[in-house]
Design an enzyme around this catalytic site. Structure first.
Site, PDB file in Angstrom:
ATOM      1  N   HIS A 138       3.722  -2.975  -4.591  1.00  0.00           N
ATOM      2  CA  HIS A 138       3.285  -4.325  -4.220  1.00  0.00           C
ATOM      3  C   HIS A 138       3.474  -4.498  -2.710  1.00  0.00           C
ATOM      4  CE1 HIS A 138       2.406  -8.572  -4.829  1.00  0.00           C
ATOM      5  NE2 HIS A 138       3.416  -8.841  -4.010  1.00  0.00           N
ATOM      6  N   VAL A 198       4.762 -10.821 -13.800  1.00  0.00           N
ATOM      7  CA  VAL A 198       4.036 -10.177 -12.700  1.00  0.00           C
ATOM      8  C   VAL A 198       4.960  -9.888 -11.505  1.00  0.00           C
ATOM      9  CG1 VAL A 198       2.201 -10.556 -10.993  1.00  0.00           C
ATOM     10  CG2 VAL A 198       1.854 -11.226 -13.363  1.00  0.00           C
TER      11      VAL A 198
HETATM   12  C1  GRF Z   1      -2.191  -2.051  -2.248  1.00  0.00           C
HETATM   13  O1  GRF Z   1      -1.895  -2.897  -1.163  1.00  0.00           O
HETATM   14  C2  GRF Z   1      -1.149  -2.166  -3.329  1.00  0.00           C
HETATM   15  O2  GRF Z   1       0.134  -2.425  -2.841  1.00  0.00           O
HETATM   16  C3  GRF Z   1      -1.637  -3.352  -4.123  1.00  0.00           C
HETATM   17  O3  GRF Z   1      -3.039  -3.236  -4.119  1.00  0.00           O
HETATM   18  C4  GRF Z   1      -3.443  -2.497  -2.977  1.00  0.00           C
HETATM   19  C5  GRF Z   1      -4.223  -1.330  -3.507  1.00  0.00           C
HETATM   20  O4  GRF Z   1      -4.810  -0.563  -2.489  1.00  0.00           O
HETATM   21  N1  GRF Z   1      -1.026  -3.389  -5.421  1.00  0.00           N
HETATM   22  P1  GRF Z   1      -5.443   0.834  -2.862  1.00  0.00           P
HETATM   23  O5  GRF Z   1      -6.462   0.595  -3.979  1.00  0.00           O
HETATM   24  O6  GRF Z   1      -4.370   1.763  -3.290  1.00  0.00           O
HETATM   25  O7  GRF Z   1      -6.135   1.290  -1.586  1.00  0.00           O
END
Ligand code: GRF
Length: 227
Positions: free
Chosen positions: A108, A143
């Site tokens: 996250h 969540v």
């Molecule tokens: C990332 O910032 C992750 O932390 C969040 O959603 C985004 C996904 O980016 N949960 P990606 O699809 O891995 O480029």
């Protein structure tokens, strides 16, 4: 060495998936990606999976229970040991979360428990924090909650907007996620009273002495006057 088998769930760009693909390309990395599940057929991440020789499984069913049943079946069929959420934009059925308890991790883009939910970078800017970052954690039903494995910190800079801060955080996500999964794969993580204990993480490290000041110039000038 038998390597941990990962199942990665994505919905979009898949840059964290790519970071894991790149890490797992090294035969010394203790995990392999055995399954990629995408909740969208058009996710850019599905291309990344194909390119890495992992045919993605698309499960676009928006019914939470049916999605969970199908994903669970596919993950079991692929012999997955650890389920990795990487930009997976659906809320998982609680039965799925319980079945994979302590074998399900998420990343996250904030320093949890600050700024859970949507647009955490926007929330960080609105709150005026001087540092933000990302968190890898075991998943619990609410969540963006669950025992924290690791965090990476970045400064928030005066002229940041959501895009700039997101990019800075994303670049450290790509470093943190492979490291956190390595710790899991090496059997170094234990959950005690809902907190993660990491075997071999010494208290007396250099990091223990680190103090980060932001804004650095202003804080340092004040600190030298105070001293
Ligand atoms: C990332 O910032 C992750 O932390 C969040 O959603 C985004 C996904 O980016 N949960 P990606 O699809 O891995 O480029």
């Amino acid at each position: 060495m038998s390597r941990l088998r990962l199942g990665v769930l994505i919905s979009g760009r898949g840059s964290n998936l790519q970071a894991l693909i790149d890490a797992a390309a090294n035969p010394d990395y203790p995990a392999t990606i055995n399954l990629v599940i995408s909740s969208r057929a058009d996710a850019v991440g599905t291309e990344r999976a194909r390119h890495a020789g992992i045919p993605p499984r698309v499960i676009a069913d928006t019914d939470r229970e049916r999605f969970a049943a199908e994903a669970h079946h596919a993950l079991r069929g692929a012999g997955v040991d650890l389920v990795v959420l990487a930009g997976f934009m659906r809320i998982l059925h609680h039965g799925f979360v319980e079945s994979w308890r302590d074998r399900l991790v998420n990343i996250h883009p904030s320093l949890l428990p600050a700024f859970p939910g949507l647009h955490p970078q926007r929330q960080a800017l609105a709150a005026g924090v001087r540092f933000s970052g990302c968190t890898v954690h075991f998943v619990r039903p609410e969540v963006d909650t669950g025992p924290i494995i690791g965090q990476a910190v970045v400064p928030v800079l005066p002229d940041d907007d959501e895009d700039r801060l997101s990019a800075r955080i994303l670049s450290v996500e790509h470093r943190l996620y492979p490291l956190a999964i390595r710790l899991y794969a090496e059997g170094r993580l234990t959950i005690v009273e809902d907190r993660v204990v990491i075997k071999g993480a010494g208290a007396a490290t250099e990091l223990g002495e680190t103090v980060l000041l932001n804004p650095p110039d202003v804080c340092e000038a004040l600190a030298s006057r105070a001293g």
